[in-house]
Design an enzyme around this catalytic site. Sequence first.
Site, PDB file in Angstrom:
ATOM      1  N   GLY A 106      -7.735   7.184  -5.877  1.00  0.00           N
ATOM      2  CA  GLY A 106      -8.595   6.277  -5.112  1.00  0.00           C
ATOM      3  C   GLY A 106      -7.945   4.947  -4.792  1.00  0.00           C
ATOM      4  N   GLY A 108      -5.362   4.635  -2.701  1.00  0.00           N
ATOM      5  CA  GLY A 108      -4.695   4.692  -1.399  1.00  0.00           C
ATOM      6  C   GLY A 108      -3.209   4.988  -1.517  1.00  0.00           C
ATOM      7  CD  GLU A 145      -5.389  15.877   2.097  1.00  0.00           C
ATOM      8  OE1 GLU A 145      -4.378  16.174   1.426  1.00  0.00           O
ATOM      9  OE2 GLU A 145      -5.812  14.729   2.219  1.00  0.00           O
ATOM     10  CG  ASP A 157      -1.141  10.696   2.900  1.00  0.00           C
ATOM     11  OD1 ASP A 157      -0.735   9.643   3.434  1.00  0.00           O
ATOM     12  OD2 ASP A 157      -2.340  10.995   2.812  1.00  0.00           O
TER      13      ASP A 157
END
Length: 361
Positions: A106, A108, A145, A157
Amino acid sequence: MTVRGYAPGRVNLIGEHTDYNDGFALPIALGVGATAEFDGAPGARVLEVSSREEDGAVAVPLSTAPGADTVPGWAAYVAGCVWALREHGVAVPGGRMTISSDVPVGAGLSSSAAIECAVLEALTAASPSPVPDRTTLARIAQRAENEYVGAPTGLLDQMSSLYGAEDTALLLDFRSLDVDPVPMRLGDDVLLAVDSRSPHRHAAGEYRARREACEAAAAELGVPALRDADDDAWRALSGDEQRRRARHVLTENRRVLEAAAALRRGDHAAFGALMNASHASMRDDFEITIPAIDAIAATAVESGAYGARMTGGGFGGTVVVLASAEAARRITAELPGIVSGAGFPEPAVTPVRPGRGAHVA
Ligand code: GLA
Protein backbone atom coordinates in the site's frame (compact mmCIF):
# COMPACT_ATOMS: atom_id res chain seq x y z
CA MET A 1 14.98 -29.21 -5.07
CA THR A 2 13.89 -25.74 -3.97
CA VAL A 3 13.78 -23.00 -6.63
CA ARG A 4 13.81 -19.39 -5.39
CA GLY A 5 12.53 -16.54 -7.54
CA TYR A 6 13.28 -12.99 -6.38
CA ALA A 7 11.80 -9.75 -7.73
CA PRO A 8 12.09 -6.19 -6.39
CA GLY A 9 9.59 -3.40 -5.85
CA ARG A 10 10.14 -0.14 -7.75
CA VAL A 11 10.22 3.61 -7.38
CA ASN A 12 9.16 5.50 -10.47
CA LEU A 13 11.40 8.58 -10.66
CA ILE A 14 9.14 10.33 -13.18
CA GLY A 15 6.41 9.46 -15.71
CA GLU A 16 3.15 8.69 -13.91
CA HIS A 17 0.02 7.33 -15.62
CA THR A 18 1.91 7.41 -18.91
CA ASP A 19 2.31 3.64 -19.34
CA TYR A 20 -1.26 2.92 -20.47
CA ASN A 21 -1.03 5.93 -22.81
CA ASP A 22 1.87 4.30 -24.73
CA GLY A 23 4.18 6.97 -23.25
CA PHE A 24 7.43 7.06 -21.28
CA ALA A 25 8.57 6.51 -17.68
CA LEU A 26 11.88 6.45 -15.81
CA PRO A 27 11.76 4.00 -12.87
CA ILE A 28 14.36 2.19 -10.78
CA ALA A 29 14.12 -1.22 -9.13
CA LEU A 30 14.51 -1.15 -5.35
CA GLY A 31 16.76 -3.14 -3.04
CA VAL A 32 13.70 -4.65 -1.34
CA GLY A 33 11.57 -7.34 -2.98
CA ALA A 34 9.56 -10.52 -2.84
CA THR A 35 10.85 -14.09 -2.83
CA ALA A 36 8.87 -17.12 -4.04
CA GLU A 37 10.29 -20.45 -2.82
CA PHE A 38 8.99 -23.36 -4.85
CA ASP A 39 9.23 -27.12 -4.27
CA GLY A 40 7.77 -29.22 -7.05
CA ALA A 41 5.66 -32.32 -6.35
CA PRO A 42 5.64 -34.59 -9.43
CA GLY A 43 2.11 -35.20 -10.68
CA ALA A 44 0.49 -32.62 -8.38
CA ARG A 45 -2.37 -30.64 -10.00
CA VAL A 46 -2.36 -27.98 -7.30
CA LEU A 47 -0.01 -25.24 -6.10
CA GLU A 48 -0.19 -24.93 -2.28
CA VAL A 49 0.68 -21.31 -1.54
CA SER A 50 1.47 -19.76 1.81
CA SER A 51 2.91 -16.41 2.82
CA ARG A 52 5.27 -15.49 5.64
CA GLU A 53 3.29 -12.27 6.08
CA GLU A 54 -0.29 -13.59 5.79
CA ASP A 55 -2.13 -16.38 7.63
CA GLY A 56 -3.36 -19.55 6.00
CA ALA A 57 -2.31 -21.66 3.01
CA VAL A 58 -4.28 -21.42 -0.23
CA ALA A 59 -4.67 -24.32 -2.66
CA VAL A 60 -4.52 -23.01 -6.24
CA PRO A 61 -5.69 -25.61 -8.78
CA LEU A 62 -3.42 -25.44 -11.84
CA SER A 63 -6.65 -25.18 -13.87
CA THR A 64 -7.65 -21.94 -12.08
CA ALA A 65 -9.19 -19.27 -14.33
CA PRO A 66 -10.78 -15.84 -13.93
CA GLY A 67 -14.48 -16.13 -13.17
CA ALA A 68 -16.48 -18.13 -10.68
CA ASP A 69 -13.61 -19.94 -8.90
CA THR A 70 -11.10 -17.04 -8.90
CA VAL A 71 -8.80 -17.32 -5.88
CA PRO A 72 -9.40 -14.27 -3.62
CA GLY A 73 -7.03 -12.07 -1.55
CA TRP A 74 -3.24 -11.85 -1.87
CA ALA A 75 -3.04 -15.36 -3.38
CA ALA A 76 -4.90 -14.03 -6.46
CA TYR A 77 -1.58 -12.59 -7.69
CA VAL A 78 -0.04 -16.07 -7.54
CA ALA A 79 -3.09 -17.79 -9.05
CA GLY A 80 -3.26 -15.14 -11.78
CA CYS A 81 0.34 -15.92 -12.75
CA VAL A 82 -0.44 -19.67 -12.85
CA TRP A 83 -3.37 -18.94 -15.18
CA ALA A 84 -1.54 -16.41 -17.40
CA LEU A 85 1.54 -18.69 -17.75
CA ARG A 86 -0.63 -21.59 -18.88
CA GLU A 87 -2.54 -19.31 -21.26
CA HIS A 88 0.86 -18.49 -22.75
CA GLY A 89 1.60 -22.19 -23.25
CA VAL A 90 4.08 -22.58 -20.37
CA ALA A 91 3.75 -25.88 -18.45
CA VAL A 92 3.23 -24.99 -14.77
CA PRO A 93 4.41 -27.57 -12.23
CA GLY A 94 2.38 -28.33 -9.08
CA GLY A 95 3.90 -28.29 -5.61
CA ARG A 96 4.35 -25.93 -2.68
CA MET A 97 5.23 -22.26 -2.74
CA THR A 98 6.07 -19.85 0.08
CA ILE A 99 6.01 -16.11 -0.55
CA SER A 100 7.85 -13.58 1.57
CA SER A 101 8.30 -9.88 0.90
CA ASP A 102 9.88 -6.83 2.45
CA VAL A 103 8.14 -4.38 0.08
CA PRO A 104 5.67 -2.38 2.17
CA VAL A 105 2.08 -3.02 1.03
CA GLY A 106 0.00 0.00 0.00
CA ALA A 107 3.03 2.32 -0.17
CA GLY A 108 2.94 2.68 -3.96
CA LEU A 109 6.15 0.64 -4.37
CA SER A 110 4.60 -2.21 -6.41
CA SER A 111 4.48 -4.93 -3.78
CA SER A 112 2.04 -6.86 -6.00
CA ALA A 113 4.23 -6.72 -9.12
CA ALA A 114 7.15 -7.94 -6.97
CA ILE A 115 5.12 -10.99 -5.97
CA GLU A 116 3.98 -11.66 -9.55
CA CYS A 117 7.50 -11.42 -10.98
CA ALA A 118 9.02 -13.55 -8.18
CA VAL A 119 6.37 -16.22 -8.83
CA LEU A 120 7.07 -16.12 -12.58
CA GLU A 121 10.83 -16.43 -11.98
CA ALA A 122 10.33 -19.50 -9.77
CA LEU A 123 7.68 -21.25 -11.88
CA THR A 124 9.43 -20.70 -15.22
CA ALA A 125 12.76 -21.90 -13.78
CA ALA A 126 11.04 -25.09 -12.53
CA SER A 127 9.03 -25.61 -15.75
CA PRO A 128 10.21 -27.88 -18.58
CA SER A 129 9.01 -25.18 -21.05
CA PRO A 130 11.47 -22.59 -22.44
CA VAL A 131 11.68 -19.47 -20.21
CA PRO A 132 9.94 -16.50 -21.93
CA ASP A 133 11.98 -13.31 -22.42
CA ARG A 134 11.66 -10.48 -19.85
CA THR A 135 9.18 -8.38 -21.82
CA THR A 136 6.94 -11.41 -22.38
CA LEU A 137 7.14 -12.17 -18.64
CA ALA A 138 6.08 -8.58 -17.93
CA ARG A 139 3.08 -9.00 -20.24
CA ILE A 140 2.17 -12.31 -18.57
CA ALA A 141 2.27 -10.63 -15.14
CA GLN A 142 0.20 -7.73 -16.45
CA ARG A 143 -2.36 -10.16 -17.84
CA ALA A 144 -2.56 -11.84 -14.42
CA GLU A 145 -3.22 -8.46 -12.83
CA ASN A 146 -5.63 -7.13 -15.50
CA GLU A 147 -7.68 -10.21 -16.26
CA TYR A 148 -7.39 -12.39 -13.15
CA VAL A 149 -7.10 -9.86 -10.30
CA GLY A 150 -9.14 -7.27 -12.22
CA ALA A 151 -6.89 -4.20 -11.87
CA PRO A 152 -6.56 -2.25 -15.17
CA THR A 153 -2.87 -1.37 -14.65
CA GLY A 154 -0.17 -0.79 -17.26
CA LEU A 155 3.27 -2.39 -17.65
CA LEU A 156 5.35 0.04 -15.56
CA ASP A 157 5.65 -2.01 -12.40
CA GLN A 158 6.49 -5.36 -13.99
CA MET A 159 8.97 -3.88 -16.51
CA SER A 160 10.74 -2.06 -13.64
CA SER A 161 10.97 -5.20 -11.52
CA LEU A 162 12.15 -7.45 -14.35
CA TYR A 163 14.69 -5.11 -16.00
CA GLY A 164 16.05 -3.26 -12.93
CA ALA A 165 19.82 -3.02 -12.53
CA GLU A 166 22.14 -1.56 -9.91
CA ASP A 167 22.90 2.15 -10.29
CA THR A 168 20.66 2.30 -13.35
CA ALA A 169 17.37 4.02 -14.12
CA LEU A 170 15.28 2.58 -16.96
CA LEU A 171 13.94 4.80 -19.70
CA LEU A 172 10.88 2.80 -20.75
CA ASP A 173 8.97 3.37 -23.99
CA PHE A 174 5.58 1.71 -23.57
CA ARG A 175 4.85 1.65 -27.29
CA SER A 176 7.98 -0.10 -28.55
CA LEU A 177 8.65 -1.64 -25.10
CA ASP A 178 12.29 -0.59 -25.52
CA VAL A 179 14.27 -0.45 -22.30
CA ASP A 180 17.04 2.16 -22.40
CA PRO A 181 19.31 1.93 -19.32
CA VAL A 182 20.36 5.35 -17.97
CA PRO A 183 23.32 5.27 -15.56
CA MET A 184 22.33 6.84 -12.24
CA ARG A 185 25.41 7.94 -10.32
CA LEU A 186 24.18 9.44 -7.09
CA GLY A 187 27.67 10.48 -5.96
CA ASP A 188 27.19 12.59 -2.83
CA ASP A 189 23.49 13.03 -3.56
CA VAL A 190 20.78 10.91 -2.01
CA LEU A 191 17.47 9.44 -3.13
CA LEU A 192 14.88 9.15 -0.35
CA ALA A 193 11.57 7.27 -0.31
CA VAL A 194 9.18 9.01 2.08
CA ASP A 195 6.26 6.73 2.93
CA SER A 196 3.24 8.90 3.76
CA ARG A 197 1.68 6.05 5.77
CA SER A 198 -1.62 7.36 4.45
CA PRO A 199 -3.84 4.51 3.36
CA HIS A 200 -4.95 4.45 -0.29
CA ARG A 201 -8.64 5.40 -0.46
CA HIS A 202 -10.77 4.73 -3.53
CA ALA A 203 -7.50 4.25 -5.41
CA ALA A 204 -8.78 1.45 -7.66
CA GLY A 205 -11.89 3.32 -8.85
CA GLU A 206 -9.98 6.58 -9.34
CA TYR A 207 -7.24 4.78 -11.30
CA ARG A 208 -9.82 3.31 -13.64
CA ALA A 209 -11.50 6.71 -14.04
CA ARG A 210 -8.17 8.35 -15.02
CA ARG A 211 -7.50 5.62 -17.53
CA GLU A 212 -10.95 6.04 -19.07
CA ALA A 213 -10.51 9.83 -19.23
CA CYS A 214 -7.25 9.37 -21.16
CA GLU A 215 -8.85 6.92 -23.57
CA ALA A 216 -11.77 9.30 -24.13
CA ALA A 217 -9.34 12.18 -24.77
CA ALA A 218 -7.39 10.13 -27.32
CA ALA A 219 -10.64 9.15 -29.04
CA GLU A 220 -11.80 12.79 -29.19
CA LEU A 221 -8.44 13.80 -30.70
CA GLY A 222 -8.65 10.93 -33.20
CA VAL A 223 -5.33 9.32 -32.17
CA PRO A 224 -4.67 5.71 -31.07
CA ALA A 225 -3.21 6.88 -27.73
CA LEU A 226 -2.33 10.21 -26.07
CA ARG A 227 1.30 9.40 -26.98
CA ASP A 228 0.41 10.31 -30.56
CA ALA A 229 -1.08 13.75 -29.81
CA ASP A 230 0.91 16.98 -30.27
CA ASP A 231 2.20 18.68 -27.12
CA ASP A 232 -0.58 21.28 -27.08
CA ALA A 233 -3.38 19.10 -28.51
CA TRP A 234 -5.10 19.17 -25.09
CA ARG A 235 -6.30 22.71 -25.91
CA ALA A 236 -8.74 21.32 -28.49
CA LEU A 237 -10.55 19.04 -26.02
CA SER A 238 -14.03 19.76 -24.74
CA GLY A 239 -14.27 20.38 -21.01
CA ASP A 240 -11.79 21.75 -18.48
CA GLU A 241 -11.28 18.45 -16.67
CA GLN A 242 -10.63 16.54 -19.89
CA ARG A 243 -8.10 19.17 -20.96
CA ARG A 244 -6.23 18.96 -17.67
CA ARG A 245 -6.12 15.14 -17.69
CA ALA A 246 -4.65 15.12 -21.20
CA ARG A 247 -2.28 17.98 -20.40
CA HIS A 248 -0.79 15.97 -17.54
CA VAL A 249 -0.01 13.02 -19.80
CA LEU A 250 1.37 15.12 -22.67
CA THR A 251 3.58 17.28 -20.44
CA GLU A 252 4.66 14.28 -18.34
CA ASN A 253 5.92 12.40 -21.42
CA ARG A 254 8.01 15.45 -22.33
CA ARG A 255 9.36 15.70 -18.76
CA VAL A 256 10.43 12.05 -18.74
CA LEU A 257 12.58 12.54 -21.84
CA GLU A 258 14.08 15.74 -20.41
CA ALA A 259 14.72 14.03 -17.07
CA ALA A 260 16.55 11.13 -18.74
CA ALA A 261 18.75 13.64 -20.56
CA ALA A 262 19.43 15.52 -17.30
CA LEU A 263 20.36 12.27 -15.57
CA ARG A 264 22.80 11.37 -18.34
CA ARG A 265 24.48 14.76 -17.80
CA GLY A 266 24.48 14.19 -14.02
CA ASP A 267 22.43 17.41 -13.65
CA HIS A 268 20.48 16.65 -10.49
CA ALA A 269 19.23 20.23 -10.09
CA ALA A 270 17.55 20.07 -13.51
CA PHE A 271 16.25 16.59 -12.71
CA GLY A 272 14.76 17.87 -9.44
CA ALA A 273 13.01 20.78 -11.16
CA LEU A 274 11.32 18.27 -13.49
CA MET A 275 10.25 16.18 -10.47
CA ASN A 276 8.64 19.27 -8.95
CA ALA A 277 6.83 20.10 -12.19
CA SER A 278 5.63 16.50 -12.38
CA HIS A 279 4.26 16.68 -8.85
CA ALA A 280 2.40 19.92 -9.59
CA SER A 281 0.91 18.32 -12.72
CA MET A 282 -0.27 15.26 -10.74
CA ARG A 283 -1.72 17.55 -8.07
CA ASP A 284 -3.43 20.18 -10.24
CA ASP A 285 -4.12 18.50 -13.61
CA PHE A 286 -4.42 14.77 -12.97
CA GLU A 287 -5.67 15.21 -9.37
CA ILE A 288 -4.17 12.02 -7.96
CA THR A 289 -2.32 13.39 -4.93
CA ILE A 290 -3.72 13.89 -1.43
CA PRO A 291 -2.96 16.64 1.12
CA ALA A 292 -0.55 14.45 3.16
CA ILE A 293 1.47 13.69 0.03
CA ASP A 294 1.48 17.36 -1.06
CA ALA A 295 2.69 18.35 2.42
CA ILE A 296 5.60 15.87 2.22
CA ALA A 297 6.66 17.02 -1.25
CA ALA A 298 6.45 20.71 -0.30
CA THR A 299 8.34 20.20 2.97
CA ALA A 300 11.12 18.28 1.22
CA VAL A 301 11.59 21.09 -1.31
CA GLU A 302 11.46 23.76 1.42
CA SER A 303 14.16 21.75 3.23
CA GLY A 304 16.47 22.10 0.23
CA ALA A 305 15.76 19.02 -1.93
CA TYR A 306 16.47 19.33 -5.65
CA GLY A 307 13.03 17.82 -6.22
CA ALA A 308 10.23 15.72 -4.75
CA ARG A 309 7.23 14.01 -6.27
CA MET A 310 4.66 11.36 -5.52
CA THR A 311 5.53 8.01 -7.09
CA GLY A 312 3.04 5.36 -8.26
CA GLY A 313 -0.67 5.32 -8.95
CA GLY A 314 -1.61 7.93 -6.36
CA PHE A 315 -4.12 8.71 -3.57
CA GLY A 316 -1.50 7.93 -0.93
CA GLY A 317 1.78 6.04 -1.03
CA THR A 318 5.31 7.37 -1.27
CA VAL A 319 7.10 10.59 -2.23
CA VAL A 320 10.50 10.19 -3.89
CA VAL A 321 13.03 12.90 -3.08
CA LEU A 322 16.38 13.75 -4.71
CA ALA A 323 18.60 15.81 -2.43
CA SER A 324 22.19 16.68 -1.57
CA ALA A 325 23.62 14.76 1.37
CA GLU A 326 23.17 17.82 3.58
CA ALA A 327 19.55 18.42 2.59
CA ALA A 328 18.85 14.69 2.94
CA ARG A 329 20.13 14.77 6.54
CA ARG A 330 17.87 17.72 7.31
CA ILE A 331 14.86 16.05 5.66
CA THR A 332 15.45 12.77 7.49
CA ALA A 333 15.75 14.56 10.84
CA GLU A 334 13.01 17.17 10.49
CA LEU A 335 10.42 16.25 7.85
CA PRO A 336 8.53 13.58 9.85
CA GLY A 337 7.98 16.05 12.72
CA ILE A 338 6.97 18.92 10.43
CA VAL A 339 4.44 16.79 8.52
CA SER A 340 2.96 15.12 11.63
CA GLY A 341 2.83 18.56 13.29
CA ALA A 342 0.60 19.68 10.42
CA GLY A 343 -1.88 16.94 11.36
CA PHE A 344 -0.86 14.15 8.95
CA PRO A 345 0.42 10.63 9.79
CA GLU A 346 4.15 10.68 10.60
CA PRO A 347 6.01 9.69 7.42
CA ALA A 348 8.88 7.18 7.33
CA VAL A 349 12.02 8.28 5.45
CA THR A 350 14.26 5.62 3.87
CA PRO A 351 17.29 6.08 1.59
CA VAL A 352 16.99 4.04 -1.62
CA ARG A 353 19.19 3.35 -4.64
CA PRO A 354 18.67 1.51 -7.92
CA GLY A 355 18.91 -2.22 -7.30
CA ARG A 356 19.12 -5.46 -9.23
CA GLY A 357 16.07 -6.74 -11.10
CA ALA A 358 14.24 -10.06 -10.83
CA HIS A 359 16.29 -13.27 -10.95
CA VAL A 360 16.44 -16.85 -9.77
CA ALA A 361 18.14 -16.49 -6.38
C1 GLA B 1 0.34 1.89 -10.84
C2 GLA B 1 0.12 0.98 -12.04
C3 GLA B 1 1.11 1.28 -13.16
C4 GLA B 1 1.14 2.77 -13.50
C5 GLA B 1 1.25 3.61 -12.23
C6 GLA B 1 1.10 5.08 -12.49
O1 GLA B 1 1.60 1.62 -10.28
O2 GLA B 1 0.26 -0.37 -11.66
O3 GLA B 1 0.80 0.51 -14.30
O4 GLA B 1 0.03 3.13 -14.27
O5 GLA B 1 0.28 3.25 -11.26
O6 GLA B 1 2.17 5.56 -13.22
